[in-house]
Design a protein around this motif. Structure first.
Motif, mmCIF file in Angstrom:
data_model
loop_
_atom_site.group_PDB
_atom_site.id
_atom_site.type_symbol
_atom_site.label_atom_id
_atom_site.label_comp_id
_atom_site.label_asym_id
_atom_site.label_seq_id
_atom_site.Cartn_x
_atom_site.Cartn_y
_atom_site.Cartn_z
ATOM 1 N N LYS A 63 -10.305 0.504 1.637
ATOM 2 C CA LYS A 63 -11.205 -0.454 2.288
ATOM 3 C C LYS A 63 -10.522 -1.622 2.795
ATOM 4 O O LYS A 63 -9.447 -2.164 2.284
ATOM 5 N N GLN A 64 -10.762 -2.033 3.885
ATOM 6 C CA GLN A 64 -10.229 -3.340 4.509
ATOM 7 C C GLN A 64 -11.286 -4.323 4.267
ATOM 8 O O GLN A 64 -12.266 -4.583 4.551
ATOM 9 N N TRP A 65 -10.667 -5.481 3.597
ATOM 10 C CA TRP A 65 -11.292 -6.636 3.132
ATOM 11 C C TRP A 65 -11.195 -7.776 3.963
ATOM 12 O O TRP A 65 -10.200 -8.157 4.427
ATOM 13 N N ILE A 93 -0.910 -8.810 3.047
ATOM 14 C CA ILE A 93 -1.590 -7.690 2.400
ATOM 15 C C ILE A 93 -2.158 -6.737 3.429
ATOM 16 O O ILE A 93 -2.779 -7.338 4.187
ATOM 17 N N GLY A 94 -1.790 -5.436 3.399
ATOM 18 C CA GLY A 94 -2.155 -4.785 4.469
ATOM 19 C C GLY A 94 -3.618 -4.423 5.007
ATOM 20 O O GLY A 94 -4.132 -4.356 5.772
ATOM 21 N N ASN A 95 -4.439 -4.063 3.631
ATOM 22 C CA ASN A 95 -5.686 -4.079 3.916
ATOM 23 C C ASN A 95 -6.632 -5.313 3.852
ATOM 24 O O ASN A 95 -7.777 -5.374 3.162
ATOM 25 N N ALA A 96 -6.093 -6.537 4.008
ATOM 26 C CA ALA A 96 -6.734 -7.737 3.952
ATOM 27 C C ALA A 96 -6.503 -8.531 5.406
ATOM 28 O O ALA A 96 -5.541 -8.622 6.102
ATOM 29 N N ARG A 97 -7.623 -8.961 5.619
ATOM 30 C CA ARG A 97 -7.592 -9.804 7.139
ATOM 31 C C ARG A 97 -8.282 -11.280 6.715
ATOM 32 O O ARG A 97 -9.597 -11.284 6.179
ATOM 33 N N LEU A 98 -7.898 -12.334 7.221
ATOM 34 C CA LEU A 98 -8.575 -13.642 7.244
ATOM 35 C C LEU A 98 -9.170 -13.860 8.519
ATOM 36 O O LEU A 98 -8.903 -13.861 9.562
ATOM 37 N N ILE A 99 -10.367 -13.746 8.092
ATOM 38 C CA ILE A 99 -11.564 -14.026 9.165
ATOM 39 C C ILE A 99 -11.920 -15.393 9.848
ATOM 40 O O ILE A 99 -12.077 -15.717 10.776
ATOM 41 N N ALA A 159 -3.449 -7.383 -7.009
ATOM 42 C CA ALA A 159 -4.176 -6.448 -8.157
ATOM 43 C C ALA A 159 -5.602 -6.980 -8.109
ATOM 44 O O ALA A 159 -6.307 -5.796 -8.621
ATOM 45 N N LEU A 160 -6.237 -7.871 -7.412
ATOM 46 C CA LEU A 160 -7.576 -8.003 -7.466
ATOM 47 C C LEU A 160 -8.316 -6.812 -6.552
ATOM 48 O O LEU A 160 -9.237 -6.213 -6.812
ATOM 49 N N LEU A 161 -7.608 -6.709 -5.300
ATOM 50 C CA LEU A 161 -8.073 -5.556 -4.640
ATOM 51 C C LEU A 161 -7.888 -4.165 -5.106
ATOM 52 O O LEU A 161 -8.961 -3.513 -4.564
ATOM 53 N N GLN A 162 -6.964 -4.081 -5.608
ATOM 54 C CA GLN A 162 -6.871 -2.681 -6.470
ATOM 55 C C GLN A 162 -8.115 -2.646 -7.523
ATOM 56 O O GLN A 162 -8.605 -1.389 -7.600
ATOM 57 N N THR A 163 -8.080 -3.514 -8.171
ATOM 58 C CA THR A 163 -9.474 -3.332 -9.060
ATOM 59 C C THR A 163 -10.751 -3.175 -8.561
ATOM 60 O O THR A 163 -11.352 -2.226 -9.039
ATOM 61 N N LEU A 164 -10.852 -3.703 -7.568
ATOM 62 C CA LEU A 164 -12.205 -3.589 -6.916
ATOM 63 C C LEU A 164 -12.396 -2.212 -6.124
ATOM 64 O O LEU A 164 -13.367 -1.708 -6.271
ATOM 65 N N ASP A 165 -11.185 -1.628 -5.424
ATOM 66 C CA ASP A 165 -11.265 -0.227 -5.129
ATOM 67 C C ASP A 165 -11.556 0.735 -6.131
ATOM 68 O O ASP A 165 -12.101 1.768 -5.919
ATOM 69 N N ARG A 166 -11.204 0.250 -7.267
ATOM 70 C CA ARG A 166 -11.526 1.168 -8.517
ATOM 71 C C ARG A 166 -12.667 0.868 -9.238
ATOM 72 O O ARG A 166 -12.742 1.543 -10.269
#
Length: 343
Positions: A2-4, A25-31, A299-306
């Protein structure tokens, strides 16, 4: 993967650490970003690569592409803004402290749980490799039952630091040496040693012209039966590294800054780490490395993905706030204060 989509509320100096973490972080984007100051919001957005910006953070919360919001405003606004983030259905990352009062911290935690949202608090020191090794050693029983824990934050801040912004050093918006500076070591203490059951504390304003304390100390009893001490100050010129000393039945470990300075663990060789030139923030809070913010975000994004609970959850952040609030209450009343929450 997922792209966050991220948003940041608050464009002060600490926001740059969040921006650096997000953009690395590759799957994060500041909007988008928001600040009460339209000029500051625009400048921060321009520095961030022309992301969107608003002077009303509620407009940021309406953006459909933003999944997660970082709250990097003054400490005293964390509760109200964090509440609005969660009510808007966004995941929240809140700079320490989670809130200025334990009841508010618990309210945020309960709201996030009820809405199925992630709520996490920045406590990036947990991600330093030396700290992680010590935590694992304790969890594995290498030190045996913990008997005594010392947590200290002997920092120095000039009067100009407090005079720079009118909210600094105030009880409502900033808190003192415990709530602002010492909370990192207090979080590590609770994370490694477990929750506290009671505390007796004293606070004082010894050197600065400010409303909140510049020095605080406490004696802590833990649910496990261990004892400990806390000290936090911004008068210890020129500023010294924070420390965490752990004494167990089978051995002891001392952390100072980001280094293990004593490793007495039977049957376990002392771990080796490359020396780091990063500042510990003892005299300047902006000289710390952004690396560990990045690690916490990853680590946060990994836990959310899981579908797992976030690292440094809202409940854990609430424990630190509750302990500090109890120290203030103890100092004012002259009594030992019993703590109820264990999360």
């Amino acid at each position: 993967m997922k792209q966050w989509g991220f948003g940041i509320i608050g464009c002060g100096s600490i926001a740059s650490f969040h921006r650096t973490a997000i953009q690395s972080i590759g799957n994060a984007r500041l909007i988008g970003v928001a600040s009460r100051s339209d000029a500051r919001a625009k400048a921060f957005a321009l520095e961030s690569g022309h992301c969107e910006c608003w002077s009303d953070y509620r407009q940021l919360l309406e953006h459909p592409g933003i999944d997660m919001v970082c709250v990097t405003t003054e400490s005293g606004s964390h509760f109200e803004i964090g509440l609005q983030v969660l009510l808007a259905g966004k995941h929240a990352i809140i700079e320490k402290p989670l809130a200025m009062k334990a009841a508010e911290a618990r309210q945020l935690t309960e709201l996030a749980a009820n809405r199925g949202l992630s709520l996490s608090v920045i406590s990036q020191r947990r991600f330093e490799p030396q700290v992680a090794v010590v935590k694992q050693a304790v969890d594995d029983g290498k030190l045996g039952r913990l008997l005594y824990i010392e947590a200290g934050t002997p920092y120095y801040r000039t009067q100009e630091y407090y005079d720079h912004s009118e909210w600094r050093g105030t009880l409502a918006m900033d808190g003192g040496a415990l709530m602002n500076q010492g909370i990192h070591q207090i979080d590590l203490m609770l994370w490694i040693a477990g929750p506290a059951s009671s505390v007796y504390g004293q606070v004082a304003t010894l050197s600065h012209r400010m409303e909140a304390e510049d020095t605080g100390t406490a004696i802590v009893k833990f649910v496990s039966g261990a004892l400990g001490t806390i000290m936090a100050s911004t008068v210890m010129k020129p500023g010294f590294p924070p420390f965490l000393h752990l004494y167990g039945e089978k051995g002891s470990v001392k952390l100072q800054g980001s280094s293990i300075v004593q490793w007495s663990v039977e049957g376990e060789p002392e771990p080796y780490f490359e020396s780091s030139s990063a500042s510990d923030g003892s005299s300047n809070p902006l000289q710390i490395s952004p690396m560990y913010h990045k690690m916490q975000f990853e680590a946060l994004l990994q836990t959310l993905d899981r579908g797992m609970d976030p690292p440094v959850s809202g409940g854990e952040g609430a424990l630190a706030v509750e302990l500090i609030e109890a120290i203030y209450t103890s100092s004012a009343s002259g009594r030992e204060i019993t703590l109820l929450s264990t999360y």
